[in-house]
Design a protein around this motif. Structure first.
Motif, PDB file in Angstrom:
ATOM      1  N   ALA A 251      21.094  -4.555-116.388  1.00 35.94           N
ATOM      2  CA  ALA A 251      20.064  -3.882-117.379  1.00 35.94           C
ATOM      3  C   ALA A 251      20.525  -2.227-117.063  1.00 35.94           C
ATOM      4  N   ILE A 252      20.535  -1.984-115.717  1.00 36.95           N
ATOM      5  CA  ILE A 252      21.032  -0.660-115.440  1.00 36.95           C
ATOM      6  C   ILE A 252      22.371  -0.349-116.276  1.00 36.95           C
ATOM      7  N   ARG A 253      23.309  -1.049-116.150  1.00 35.54           N
ATOM      8  CA  ARG A 253      24.661  -0.969-116.795  1.00 35.54           C
ATOM      9  C   ARG A 253      24.397  -0.525-118.179  1.00 35.54           C
ATOM     10  N   ASP A 254      23.531  -1.268-119.081  1.00 38.15           N
ATOM     11  CA  ASP A 254      23.459  -1.195-120.423  1.00 38.15           C
ATOM     12  C   ASP A 254      22.586   0.082-120.536  1.00 38.15           C
ATOM     13  N   LEU A 255      21.996   1.015-119.674  1.00 36.42           N
ATOM     14  CA  LEU A 255      21.282   2.097-120.320  1.00 36.42           C
ATOM     15  C   LEU A 255      22.490   2.993-120.837  1.00 36.42           C
ATOM     16  N   GLY A 256      23.683   2.947-120.600  1.00 37.02           N
ATOM     17  CA  GLY A 256      24.530   3.904-121.077  1.00 37.02           C
ATOM     18  C   GLY A 256      24.714   5.427-120.184  1.00 37.02           C
ATOM     19  N   LEU A 257      24.324   5.242-119.063  1.00 40.60           N
ATOM     20  CA  LEU A 257      24.549   6.556-118.205  1.00 40.60           C
ATOM     21  C   LEU A 257      25.839   6.585-117.940  1.00 40.60           C
ATOM     22  N   PRO A 258      26.327   8.025-117.661  1.00 40.94           N
ATOM     23  CA  PRO A 258      27.429   8.106-117.517  1.00 40.94           C
ATOM     24  C   PRO A 258      28.064   7.267-115.861  1.00 40.94           C
ATOM     25  N   GLU A 259      29.167   7.074-115.689  1.00 39.66           N
ATOM     26  CA  GLU A 259      29.612   6.056-114.862  1.00 39.66           C
ATOM     27  C   GLU A 259      29.115   6.511-113.579  1.00 39.66           C
ATOM     28  N   HIS A 260      29.203   7.842-113.083  1.00 38.82           N
ATOM     29  CA  HIS A 260      28.904   8.350-111.726  1.00 38.82           C
ATOM     30  C   HIS A 260      27.415   8.093-111.461  1.00 38.82           C
ATOM     31  N   LEU A 261      26.671   8.272-112.582  1.00 36.44           N
ATOM     32  CA  LEU A 261      25.147   7.995-112.450  1.00 36.44           C
ATOM     33  C   LEU A 261      24.870   6.675-112.269  1.00 36.44           C
ATOM     34  N   THR A 262      25.487   5.768-112.981  1.00 36.40           N
ATOM     35  CA  THR A 262      25.312   4.163-112.981  1.00 36.40           C
ATOM     36  C   THR A 262      25.525   3.945-111.352  1.00 36.40           C
ATOM     37  N   ASP A 263      26.763   4.389-110.722  1.00 42.17           N
ATOM     38  CA  ASP A 263      27.094   4.138-109.404  1.00 42.17           C
ATOM     39  C   ASP A 263      26.043   4.700-108.444  1.00 42.17           C
ATOM     40  N   ALA A 264      25.823   5.957-108.839  1.00 40.31           N
ATOM     41  CA  ALA A 264      24.788   6.358-107.710  1.00 40.31           C
ATOM     42  C   ALA A 264      23.239   5.774-107.627  1.00 40.31           C
ATOM     43  N   VAL A 265      22.930   5.279-109.047  1.00 44.53           N
ATOM     44  CA  VAL A 265      21.498   4.384-108.858  1.00 44.53           C
ATOM     45  C   VAL A 265      21.763   3.105-108.314  1.00 44.53           C
ATOM     46  N   LEU A 266      23.025   2.378-108.497  1.00 46.60           N
ATOM     47  CA  LEU A 266      22.991   1.179-107.805  1.00 46.60           C
ATOM     48  C   LEU A 266      23.581   0.901-106.533  1.00 46.60           C
ATOM     49  N   GLY A 267      23.864   2.141-105.897  1.00 50.51           N
ATOM     50  CA  GLY A 267      24.070   2.185-104.492  1.00 50.51           C
ATOM     51  C   GLY A 267      24.351   3.364-103.969  1.00 50.51           C
ATOM     52  N   GLY A 268      25.004   4.557-104.822  1.00 51.52           N
ATOM     53  CA  GLY A 268      25.305   5.696-103.970  1.00 51.52           C
ATOM     54  C   GLY A 268      24.143   6.602-103.390  1.00 51.52           C
ATOM     55  N   ASN A 269      23.179   6.580-104.286  1.00 51.43           N
ATOM     56  CA  ASN A 269      21.877   7.052-103.796  1.00 51.43           C
ATOM     57  C   ASN A 269      21.344   6.635-102.565  1.00 51.43           C
ATOM     58  N   ALA A 270      21.167   5.440-102.573  1.00 54.13           N
ATOM     59  CA  ALA A 270      20.877   4.381-101.311  1.00 54.13           C
ATOM     60  C   ALA A 270      21.560   4.967-100.153  1.00 54.13           C
ATOM     61  N   ALA A 271      22.878   4.820-100.221  1.00 47.21           N
ATOM     62  CA  ALA A 271      23.717   5.222 -99.237  1.00 47.21           C
ATOM     63  C   ALA A 271      23.551   6.454 -98.443  1.00 47.21           C
ATOM     64  N   ARG A 272      23.407   7.417 -99.339  1.00 44.18           N
ATOM     65  CA  ARG A 272      22.847   8.856 -99.125  1.00 44.18           C
ATOM     66  C   ARG A 272      21.471   9.123 -98.380  1.00 44.18           C
ATOM     67  N   VAL A 273      20.470   8.386 -98.772  1.00 41.37           N
ATOM     68  CA  VAL A 273      19.171   8.360 -98.305  1.00 41.37           C
ATOM     69  C   VAL A 273      18.773   7.684 -96.899  1.00 41.37           C
ATOM     70  N   PHE A 274      19.582   6.556 -97.047  1.00 44.06           N
ATOM     71  CA  PHE A 274      19.444   5.691 -95.745  1.00 44.06           C
ATOM     72  C   PHE A 274      20.442   5.483 -95.052  1.00 44.06           C
ATOM     73  N   PRO A 275      21.026   6.402 -93.989  1.00 38.32           N
ATOM     74  CA  PRO A 275      22.003   6.401 -93.123  1.00 38.32           C
ATOM     75  C   PRO A 275      22.345   4.905 -92.680  1.00 38.32           C
ATOM     76  N   GLY A 276      21.337   4.213 -92.398  1.00 40.12           N
ATOM     77  CA  GLY A 276      21.380   2.890 -91.662  1.00 40.12           C
ATOM     78  C   GLY A 276      22.429   1.902 -92.542  1.00 40.12           C
ATOM     79  N   LEU A 277      22.399   2.191 -93.683  1.00 45.32           N
ATOM     80  CA  LEU A 277      23.323   1.453 -94.838  1.00 45.32           C
ATOM     81  C   LEU A 277      24.860   1.462 -94.462  1.00 45.32           C
ATOM     82  N   ARG A 278      25.249   2.554 -93.812  1.00 41.37           N
ATOM     83  CA  ARG A 278      26.845   2.700 -93.834  1.00 41.37           C
ATOM     84  C   ARG A 278      27.294   1.913 -92.656  1.00 41.37           C
ATOM     85  N   GLY A 279      28.517   1.447 -93.011  1.00 46.04           N
ATOM     86  CA  GLY A 279      29.120   0.791 -91.806  1.00 46.04           C
ATOM     87  C   GLY A 279      28.916  -0.572 -91.882  1.00 46.04           C
TER      88      GLY A 279
END
Length: 279
Positions: A251-279
């Motif tokens: 459903a997030i993908r179906d919103l028609g957001l630019p690809e970079h924003l879809t990727d940010a919502v689905l994981g990129g922003n979380a990786a930025r906010v929660f350092p413990g997700l990296r690695g």
């Protein structure tokens, strides 16, 4: 990388509410029932298999100490799941001043178990998020670089105090701890979408998680701001078991957001906010 940043894998024997209330009307009760043993404990390999099958690469597991509302979900309940699949799962700590004193010592204990963030649930704990009883926990998070997730909006569980879910109360906390990274869980769900969005768009270190929000409704909920602006500060979460991760990702993908924003919502922003997700 797909990150579900808001998941509850409760020990059923410690839930205060009924199975039906906890699962909710949109949850997949059949799939989740298969994840538990006869004593109500989650079976780690089945939990891991479920999220793998749903296409989720990282999961934040929430514990919760809310005897007035949902019951007890201890950090120790989460450890077998993380030990079974340490790449996929991370723990989020929880403190409640009505239960833990001093709160900073309890927070340190849970962080020592590997927690990568702190969740404050003022609505279930019965304490406003800007109450000074919580300030030692915020101070510890600021010192250790730990993000804070705060429930916003109402809760319909018995014993909840919904007035404590007003996101504007976090304005005091952000003033007093300007270096703190804060995530407003549920994005201001219910009656405070505009307040939550305004806070997120005006503070660099404040974010929204989308747990419990049907993705197709996001353009309506945040119509005053535009869904693309919100996506830049939004973190995907399902509030599972209340929703299916794979359906919500689609459903997030179906919103028609630019690809970079879809990727940010689905994981990129979380990786930025929660350092413990990296690695």
């Amino acid at each position: 990388m797909i990150v579900d940043a808001h998941v509850h894998v409760a020990h059923l024997a410690r839930l205060k509410v009924s199975w039906e209330t906890w699962i909710g009307p949109a949850g997949d009760a059949g799939a989740w029932a298969a994840l538990y043993d006869d004593d109500g404990a989650p079976i780690p390999e089945r939990v891991s298999g479920y999220f793998a099958g749903e296409g989720v690469d990282r999961v934040l597991l929430f514990c919760e100490y809310s005897p007035k509302a949902t019951g007890w979900q201890t950090v120790e309940d989460m450890l077998p799941i993380v030990e079974h699949d340490p790449e996929r799962f991370r723990i989020v700590a929880n403190v409640n001043p009505h239960v833990h004193h001093p709160v900073a010592r309890e927070l340190d204990r849970q962080l020592d178990h590997g927690a990568v963030a702190l969740k404050i649930h003022p609505v279930h704990a019965g304490i406003a998020p800007n109450d000074r009883e919580l300030y030692p926990a915020y101070a510890r998070c600021a010192e250790r670089g730990i993000p804070v997730i705060v429930h916003t909006g109402p809760s319909f569980f018995p014993g909840a105090t919904s007035r404590h879910g007003d996101p504007v109360l976090m304005d005091d906390v952000m003033r007093d701890f300007p270096e703190l990274v804060v995530v407003l869980a549920h994005g201001g769900r219910g009656w405070s979408y505009d307040v939550a969005a305004s806070l997120a768009l005006t503070r660099e270190n404040l974010w929204l998680d989308l747990a419990g929000l049907p993705p197709k409704r996001l353009p309506t909920y945040y119509a005053a701001f535009g869904v693309e602006r919100i996506a830049a500060k939004a973190i995907f979460g399902t509030d599972s078991p209340a929703a299916s991760p794979s359906r919500n990702v689609a459903a997030i993908r179906d919103l028609g957001l630019p690809e970079h924003l879809t990727d940010a919502v689905l994981g990129g922003n979380a990786a930025r906010v929660f350092p413990g997700l990296r690695g």
